[in-house]
Motif scaffolding. Structure first.
Motif, PDB file in Angstrom:
ATOM      1  N   SER A 217       0.883  -1.238  -0.045  1.00 21.57           N
ATOM      2  CA  SER A 217       0.069   0.041   0.003  1.00 21.57           C
ATOM      3  C   SER A 217       0.912   1.205   0.155  1.00 21.57           C
ATOM      4  O   SER A 217       1.797   1.397   0.862  1.00 21.57           O
ATOM      5  CB  SER A 217      -0.916  -0.004   1.100  1.00 21.57           C
TER       6      SER A 217
ATOM      7  N   ARG B 185       0.372   5.205   0.320  1.00 23.77           N
ATOM      8  CA  ARG B 185      -0.391   6.178   0.793  1.00 23.77           C
ATOM      9  C   ARG B 185      -0.150   7.399  -0.393  1.00 23.77           C
ATOM     10  O   ARG B 185       0.275   8.325   0.079  1.00 23.77           O
ATOM     11  CB  ARG B 185      -0.352   6.582   2.316  1.00 23.77           C
ATOM     12  N   ASN B 186      -0.709   7.267  -1.469  1.00 21.63           N
ATOM     13  CA  ASN B 186      -0.507   8.317  -2.590  1.00 21.63           C
ATOM     14  C   ASN B 186      -1.189   9.765  -1.974  1.00 21.63           C
ATOM     15  O   ASN B 186      -2.470   9.533  -1.796  1.00 21.63           O
ATOM     16  CB  ASN B 186      -1.171   7.969  -3.938  1.00 21.63           C
ATOM     17  N   GLU B 187      -0.391  10.694  -1.850  1.00 19.22           N
ATOM     18  CA  GLU B 187      -0.800  11.954  -1.557  1.00 19.22           C
ATOM     19  C   GLU B 187      -0.940  12.531  -2.974  1.00 19.22           C
ATOM     20  O   GLU B 187      -0.184  13.194  -3.334  1.00 19.22           O
ATOM     21  CB  GLU B 187       0.236  12.740  -0.690  1.00 19.22           C
ATOM     22  N   TRP B 188      -2.511  12.666  -3.169  1.00 14.32           N
ATOM     23  CA  TRP B 188      -2.818  13.107  -4.412  1.00 14.32           C
ATOM     24  C   TRP B 188      -2.683  14.797  -4.566  1.00 14.32           C
ATOM     25  O   TRP B 188      -3.037  15.414  -3.704  1.00 14.32           O
ATOM     26  CB  TRP B 188      -4.201  12.832  -4.899  1.00 14.32           C
TER      27      TRP B 188
ATOM     28  N   GLU C 265     -11.587   0.294 -12.857  1.00 14.83           N
ATOM     29  CA  GLU C 265     -11.337  -0.095 -11.467  1.00 14.83           C
ATOM     30  C   GLU C 265      -9.643  -0.250 -11.283  1.00 14.83           C
ATOM     31  O   GLU C 265      -9.414  -0.139 -10.227  1.00 14.83           O
ATOM     32  CB  GLU C 265     -11.957  -1.548 -11.478  1.00 14.83           C
TER      33      GLU C 265
ATOM     34  N   ARG D  80      -8.663   3.168 -10.538  1.00 18.16           N
ATOM     35  CA  ARG D  80      -8.903   3.482  -9.308  1.00 18.16           C
ATOM     36  C   ARG D  80      -7.953   2.933  -8.168  1.00 18.16           C
ATOM     37  O   ARG D  80      -7.592   3.632  -7.157  1.00 18.16           O
ATOM     38  CB  ARG D  80     -10.353   3.048  -8.818  1.00 18.16           C
ATOM     39  N   ARG D  81      -7.592   1.495  -8.350  1.00 19.49           N
ATOM     40  CA  ARG D  81      -6.732   1.009  -7.446  1.00 19.49           C
ATOM     41  C   ARG D  81      -5.521   1.526  -7.407  1.00 19.49           C
ATOM     42  O   ARG D  81      -4.601   1.425  -6.257  1.00 19.49           O
ATOM     43  CB  ARG D  81      -6.941  -0.783  -7.532  1.00 19.49           C
TER      44      ARG D  81
ATOM     45  N   ARG E 278      -4.554   4.435  -8.298  1.00 17.04           N
ATOM     46  CA  ARG E 278      -4.658   5.681  -7.517  1.00 17.04           C
ATOM     47  C   ARG E 278      -4.645   5.450  -5.803  1.00 17.04           C
ATOM     48  O   ARG E 278      -3.928   6.381  -5.030  1.00 17.04           O
ATOM     49  CB  ARG E 278      -5.895   6.658  -7.809  1.00 17.04           C
ATOM     50  N   GLU E 279      -5.219   4.308  -5.396  1.00 13.92           N
ATOM     51  CA  GLU E 279      -5.506   4.175  -4.052  1.00 13.92           C
ATOM     52  C   GLU E 279      -4.187   3.430  -3.310  1.00 13.92           C
ATOM     53  O   GLU E 279      -4.101   3.453  -2.315  1.00 13.92           O
ATOM     54  CB  GLU E 279      -6.439   3.311  -3.746  1.00 13.92           C
ATOM     55  N   GLY E 280      -3.348   3.048  -4.247  1.00 12.02           N
ATOM     56  CA  GLY E 280      -2.059   2.236  -3.770  1.00 12.02           C
ATOM     57  C   GLY E 280      -2.347   0.845  -3.451  1.00 12.02           C
ATOM     58  O   GLY E 280      -1.610   0.295  -3.006  1.00 12.02           O
ATOM     59  N   ARG E 281      -3.472   0.130  -4.194  1.00 14.05           N
ATOM     60  CA  ARG E 281      -3.728  -1.053  -3.711  1.00 14.05           C
ATOM     61  C   ARG E 281      -3.139  -1.874  -4.922  1.00 14.05           C
ATOM     62  O   ARG E 281      -3.791  -2.036  -5.768  1.00 14.05           O
ATOM     63  CB  ARG E 281      -5.205  -1.287  -3.545  1.00 14.05           C
TER      64      ARG E 281
END
Length: 438
Positions: free
Chosen positions: A9, A11-14, A394, A397-398, A400-403
């Motif tokens: 993971s 934690r992308n600080e967008w 999707e 999205r993942r 961007r969320e770092g998943r």
């Protein structure tokens, strides 16, 4: 054998929305077709077109030391309105170019004979490059490779070129790579000062390389004084922009130079370092990859054949680190980890990233979305949902969320970053609204 992290993971600080329009994206380190193991398509027309598709506003020319390529640069580039930058004359409104090259120095210094350092060089004008090439041609064969090799200490390179122009910039390239870098396990040093000695004061930035990211470098307090930059080191067009930097406007050579000296960047775009081919320790011929602790437990030798392990970037970072994992110095730029759009498409469709289906889908999405970075970084997911197939959306999205799920790279073998679990599989059903894309 090896430790696989089932999920990583970040934690992308967008970047905040109000930053849009205030920064530009730059990839400063690329190669031309005159470098070894490089695509024949790596020349200015293709670089300009690909930079547009990626969403890069500034790109390094690469390889300005090669005589044939330098002639091409003189023929095909013209000065841009922005000081010290250039444009491809057939695309004057296109991406800007900065004159760049990479130089290899192999030399003896200190207690070791086989020092191998790669340095990224940025120059403010073709006239200065002409003088650089004249000086270096007296010391080696510039036509042998787009990345020339010299047998003198790298500090002499800095001193020699600064005598030509103090505006020339020097960035130790892929700073942690085992074989050819300032901190390399097999050829490097333990500090910038040890490597560059009296010329160290002229080093203001370090390139983290694909196998490390800013978070790893932040664990070494001695590196706080340096601006950390991320570049693709692309050898083929599709790799352009796999790492990049977001600099604040205005765009110009003097402004970029000031940003590198002060660390005033908005953010860097990062490859997942686990995907880099020297992230973990390992032995390619035996298919072995190990974490640093596992390497120490095995005494630095391959548990299969007993040969010496290639010590990777993570191991070297831990050797020099004086801070715990997760430490972040104050005031550092954001670090945003992405997966290239073609890789997201390929995994979503369950096909290879070089397949015709991926290439066709990529081009159609770029035409609809403007650029790759616009799709990955800027547009709202609700806006993307209007034209991006559901499973690809999707995937974005993942990312961007770092998943993501990772298998680390080692000993020249790229790691694998996956977005979907094996249980989720791939899907050809992209929804009726999206069928025209395929």
């Amino acid at each position: 054998m090896g430790t696989v992290k089932p999920e990583t993971s970040r934690r992308n600080e967008w970047p905040p929305e109000d930053w849009r329009g205030r920064f530009y994206l730059a990839d400063l380190h690329v190669h031309s077709r005159y470098s070894r193991a490089t695509s024949r398509d790596m020349h200015l027309p293709v670089l300009a077109r690909t930079a547009r598709e990626k969403g890069l506003q500034l790109v390094g020319t690469g390889d300005f030391t090669h005589p044939d390529y330098f002639r091409e640069l003189c023929e095909l580039l013209e000065p841009a309105p922005e000081e010290g930058l250039y444009v491809y004359r057939e695309d004057p409104e296109g991406p800007r170019f900065i004159l760049s090259a990479e130089v290899s120095n192999i030399f003896s210094q200190g207690h070791r004979r086989n020092r191998r350092i790669h340095t990224l060089i940025l120059a403010p004008s073709l006239e200065v490059v002409r003088e650089i090439n004249l000086a270096l041609s007296r010391l080696g064969d510039l036509s042998a490779d787009g990345r020339p090799t010299f047998g003198f200490p790298v500090k002499k390179l800095v001193r020699l070129l600064r005598e030509i122009s103090p505006e020339i910039l020097f960035i130790p390239a892929h700073a942690w790579t085992p074989w050819y870098s300032v901190f390399g396990a097999f050829s490097g040093f333990d500090s910038v000062e040890e490597c560059f000695e009296e010329e160290a004061e002229h080093i203001h930035a370090l390139e983290t390389g694909l196998s490390s990211d800013p978070e790893m470098n932040w664990r070494v307090s001695a590196l706080d004084r340096y601006t950390l930059v991320s570049n693709s080191d692309a050898h083929s067009p599709s790799k352009l922009g796999r790492e990049a930097n977001a600099f604040w406007y205005p765009m110009s050579y003097p402004a970029l130079s000031q940003a590198l000296r002060t660390g005033n960047l908005a953010f860097t775009l990062e490859f997942y370092p686990e995907e880099g081919k020297y992230h973990f320790d390992g032995h390619r011929s035996c298919g072995i990859y190990l974490s640093p602790s596992e390497t120490r437990r095995h005494g630095g030798v391959c548990p299969v054949c007993g040969g010496r392990l290639t010590v990777g970037v993570m191991h070297r970072v831990e050797e020099l680190a004086d801070r715990p994992e997760g430490f972040r110095p104050p005031g550092k730029p954001l670090s945003v980890h992405l997966v290239p759009l073609e890789e997201i498409i390929a995994e979503a469709l369950g096909v290879g990233s070089q397949s015709k289906r991926v290439k066709k889908t990529y081009r159609q999405l770029i035409e609809l979305g403007g650029s790759e970075f616009s799709l990955l970084l800027e547009k709202d997911l609700s806006e993307l949902a209007e034209f991006v197939p559901e499973r690809i959306l999707e995937g974005i999205r993942r990312v961007r969320e770092g998943r993501v799920y990772v298998r680390p790279g080692y000993d020249g073998v790229y790691g694998v970053v996956s977005i979907f679990t094996p249980e989720e599989g791939s899907s050809g059903d992209q929804g009726p609204r999206q069928q025209s894309l395929f």
